[in-house]
Design an enzyme around this catalytic site. Structure first.
Site: not given
Ligand code: GUN
Length: 279
Positions: A45, A89, A112
């Site tokens: 990311k 995350q 998110d």
């Molecule tokens: N863990 C798995 N997918 C995601 C996501 O899209 N955002 C976040 N913050 N954590 C994740």
């Protein structure tokens, strides 16, 4: 359906949009602990964010981080004007209440789309930030001109991150939606009724060719890292390929679309901080 290709197209567009902004978009990514899969996702990311010209702020905290410290980190990011989007995350260590942390993120920086304010807006059809994975799924289907209105959609997996928001978005597009979970009996009986099947469980090869109808569209949102380090989805791709009309691979399907949508949500956050509408 080639998510990598569509994501690359989107990233090229985003580079142009970023360069025309009066400020550099900033995305903060917070990782707590040393889960190897999360480390890989987060690094990816951050790398893509920098590649399109955004500023990233990567904060890596040890497994032993207390809830109080994490709340303070988020509070500082909420105040920081150079940070437009905040992503913590998931999953977080068990000692930390995930929902408390999600709710501590400013809804204006919640790229998110997990904050209850944004979840609530999505549920009444007036969304602000859409969760990245469901948004990426819809973007990919739209790109391939696959209509949703009137279609029978089956969503396998009812998580807050993917299954639930995806089901809401599909409903809003006029689809007839069935949501299955790990307790669903006779799963293949239900998945075979789908014009469009979405699977988001993380159970490798849950969906075989007997689980889909001829001509179904199959969207694999599962991600599982095998002991050999290889990434596989929920769908037995080779077995389903001859039967499906459209299918997404793993890797190279929904994963890259999720990252593209994170960038779009960050741009949206910048636009709203400038009092402008994005998109
Ligand atoms: N863990 C798995 N997918 C995601 C996501 O899209 N955002 C976040 N913050 N954590 C994740």
């Amino acid at each position: 359906m080639d998510g990598r290709y569509v994501s690359d197209l989107l990233q090229k567009e985003i580079v142009c949009e970023v360069s025309s902004l009066p400020c550099q978009p900033g995305l903060a990514v917070v990782l707590v602990g040393d889960d190897p899969a999360s480390q890989i996702y987060v690094k990816h990311k951050v790398r893509v964010c920098e590649r399109v010209g955004m500023r990233s702020k990567f904060i890596s905290l040890p497994n032993t981080t207390s809830q109080r410290v994490l709340l303070d980190v988020v509070s500082d990011l909420n105040q920081d004007n150079s940070v437009h989007g905040i992503l913590v995350q998931l999953p977080l260590p068990k000692s930390i209440q995930t929902q408390l942390i999600i709710e501590s993120i400013s809804p204006d920086k919640d790229v998110d789309g997990f904050h209850p304010y944004n979840v609530g807006r999505l549920s009444v059809g007036h969304h602000s930030f859409l969760p990245c994975t469901p948004r990426g799924v819809l973007y990919l289907l739209d790109y391939y001109n696959i209509p949703l209105s009137g279609k029978r959609c089956v969503v396998v997996g009812a998580s807050n991150i993917v299954g639930k928001p995806l089901a809401l978005l599909l409903l809003q597009r006029g689809a007839t939606v069935t949501v299955c979970n790990s307790l669903t009996r006779d799963l293949p009986l239900i998945t075979r009724t789908a014009d469009i099947l979405f699977s988001a469980t993380g159970c490798p090869h849950l969906i075989g060719s007997d689980s889909i109808a001829c001509g179904a569209v199959v969207v694999d949102i599962g991600i599982h890292r095998g002991e050999d380090g290889k990434i596989v989805g929920d769908v037995d791709f080779e077995a389903c390929l001859p039967k499906a009309s459209y299918i997404t691979p793993v890797p190279g399907g929904i994963g890259p679309m999720t990252i593209a949508m994170l960038l779009k949500n960050t741009l949206q956050a910048v636009f709203s901080s400038l009092g402008r509408l994005y998109g």
